[in-house]
Write an enzyme that holds these catalytic residues in place. Structure first.
Site, PDB file in Angstrom:
ATOM      1  N   ASN A  10      16.417  39.448   9.862  1.00  0.00           N
ATOM      2  CA  ASN A  10      16.826  38.747  11.082  1.00  0.00           C
ATOM      3  C   ASN A  10      16.183  39.466  12.265  1.00  0.00           C
ATOM      4  O   ASN A  10      16.631  40.538  12.664  1.00  0.00           O
ATOM      5  CB  ASN A  10      18.359  38.761  11.198  1.00  0.00           C
ATOM      6  N   LYS A  12      16.122  38.548  15.306  1.00  0.00           N
ATOM      7  CA  LYS A  12      16.829  38.341  16.585  1.00  0.00           C
ATOM      8  C   LYS A  12      15.812  37.971  17.674  1.00  0.00           C
ATOM      9  O   LYS A  12      14.866  37.238  17.384  1.00  0.00           O
ATOM     10  CB  LYS A  12      17.647  39.591  16.916  1.00  0.00           C
ATOM     11  N   HIS A 100      26.330  33.914  13.588  1.00  0.00           N
ATOM     12  CA  HIS A 100      26.109  35.345  13.847  1.00  0.00           C
ATOM     13  C   HIS A 100      26.968  35.794  15.036  1.00  0.00           C
ATOM     14  O   HIS A 100      27.093  35.076  16.032  1.00  0.00           O
ATOM     15  CB  HIS A 100      24.629  35.605  14.129  1.00  0.00           C
ATOM     16  N   GLU A 102      26.456  37.838  17.342  1.00  0.00           N
ATOM     17  CA  GLU A 102      25.750  37.929  18.628  1.00  0.00           C
ATOM     18  C   GLU A 102      25.667  36.566  19.298  1.00  0.00           C
ATOM     19  O   GLU A 102      25.713  36.448  20.524  1.00  0.00           O
ATOM     20  CB  GLU A 102      24.347  38.525  18.412  1.00  0.00           C
ATOM     21  N   GLU A 170      29.105  40.735   7.969  1.00  0.00           N
ATOM     22  CA  GLU A 170      28.530  41.680   8.919  1.00  0.00           C
ATOM     23  C   GLU A 170      29.636  42.195   9.852  1.00  0.00           C
ATOM     24  O   GLU A 170      29.962  41.530  10.851  1.00  0.00           O
ATOM     25  CB  GLU A 170      27.463  40.995   9.781  1.00  0.00           C
ATOM     26  N   GLY A 176      23.945  47.320  14.550  1.00  0.00           N
ATOM     27  CA  GLY A 176      23.182  48.077  15.539  1.00  0.00           C
ATOM     28  C   GLY A 176      23.796  49.405  15.950  1.00  0.00           C
ATOM     29  O   GLY A 176      23.344  50.029  16.910  1.00  0.00           O
ATOM     30  N   SER A 213      23.433  47.690  10.185  1.00  0.00           N
ATOM     31  CA  SER A 213      22.836  49.028  10.112  1.00  0.00           C
ATOM     32  C   SER A 213      22.297  49.387   8.727  1.00  0.00           C
ATOM     33  O   SER A 213      22.377  50.542   8.310  1.00  0.00           O
ATOM     34  CB  SER A 213      23.840  50.095  10.583  1.00  0.00           C
TER      35      SER A 213
HETATM   36  P1  13P Z   1      21.148  45.745  12.340  1.00  0.00           P
HETATM   37  O1  13P Z   1      20.562  45.867  10.959  1.00  0.00           O
HETATM   38  O2  13P Z   1      20.135  45.994  13.421  1.00  0.00           O
HETATM   39  O3  13P Z   1      22.402  46.538  12.477  1.00  0.00           O
HETATM   40  O4  13P Z   1      21.544  44.202  12.532  1.00  0.00           O
HETATM   41  C1  13P Z   1      22.295  43.601  11.556  1.00  0.00           C
HETATM   42  C2  13P Z   1      22.349  42.157  11.842  1.00  0.00           C
HETATM   43  O5  13P Z   1      22.967  41.736  12.804  1.00  0.00           O
HETATM   44  C3  13P Z   1      21.607  41.259  10.965  1.00  0.00           C
HETATM   45  O6  13P Z   1      21.933  39.928  11.191  1.00  0.00           O
END
Ligand code: 13P
Length: 252
Positions: A10, A12, A100, A102, A170, A176, A213
């Protein structure tokens, strides 16, 4: 039986036209290293890059997905800023990430998530459906209840084809942050989710991934959790070197 392990990148809001090099390196690695049979690689770059990536990477070894879809259930029309299921498919996406955290933080509620899931299923896009509790919910001990609520508000009991749905757990507090849940914690979550899916949705083995992470250092430990079928990877998926190393370390 060897099950397929998913490694989903992903990206982003990252990447540009040169990022195709990262995908090409991943592709070349798998062309040369044919021992990695039981894996599925899916890149989810920002939508503006999907078409050009898909045109250049024509290989069964790598698949593509989008990071969002319009909740408007038509192919085309006067809807500024929207991308329909048909458009996503035209641009080369076979998968779409929905729910997601976010995106939820910006503008998405579970009613919208449900609409997007149903539109995607109708249009034969495979869904990567994200769920996860935040830190205060975890600290209150309500993680499982939160997850169950998120699932029930998003997935219609009689409509879901679990062949086309991947669940990505997640925990928001892990995304992150470099903080990863213990295997004990995760074991309990996945065992309970499996039970819940069986009771409510009559599905025995839903595809469940972990995201948050994931790195080259922790993937082998996370891989010991028997009920997970792979990973949704953010930061560590941007560079081919770390993405490949994650896969190598998992199968080591
Ligand atoms: P990270 O691997 O950067 O923590 O992000 C995880 C994530 O949100 C994948 O969709």
């Amino acid at each position: 039986m060897n099950k397929t392990i998913y490694f989903i990148a992903n990206w982003k809001m990252n990447g540009n036209h040169n990022s195709i090099n990262e995908i090409e390196r991943v592709l070349n690695f798998f062309k040369k290293n044919t021992i990695y049979k039981f894996k599925k690689i899916i890149f989810c770059p920002p939508s503006n890059l999907l078409t050009s990536f898909r045109i250049k990477i024509k290989s069964k070894l790598i698949d593509f997905g989008a990071q969002d879809i319009s909740k408007i259930n038509v192919n085309n029309g006067p809807y500024t800023g929207q991308l329909s299921a048909k458009m996503l498919k035209d641009s080369g996406a076979n998968y779409v990430i929905i729910g997601h955290s976010e995106k939820r933080l910006i503008d998405e509620d579970f009613k919208t998530i449900k609409e997007k899931i149903n539109i995607s299923l109708k249009n034969k896009l495979k869904i990567i459906f994200c769920i996860g509790e935040n830190l205060s919910q975890k600290n209150k001990g309500s993680s499982l209840n939160v997850l169950k609520k998120q699932i029930l508000s998003s997935l219609d009991v009689n409509k879901i084809n679990f062949n086309n749905l991947i669940i990505a757990y997640e925990p928001i507090w892990s995304i992150g942050t470099g903080i990863v849940p213990t295997n004990n914690y995760l074991d309990k979550i996945y065992r309970n989710l499996k039970k819940f899916f069986k009771e409510k949705y009559k599905v025995n083995s839903p595809i469940m991934l972990y995201g948050g992470s994931v790195t080259t250092d922790n993937v082998a430990t996370l891989g010991k959790i028997g009920l997970i079928s792979g990973f949704l990877i953010g930061g560590a998926s941007l560079k081919s070197t770390s993405f490949i190393k994650i896969i190598k370390n998992y199968f080591k």
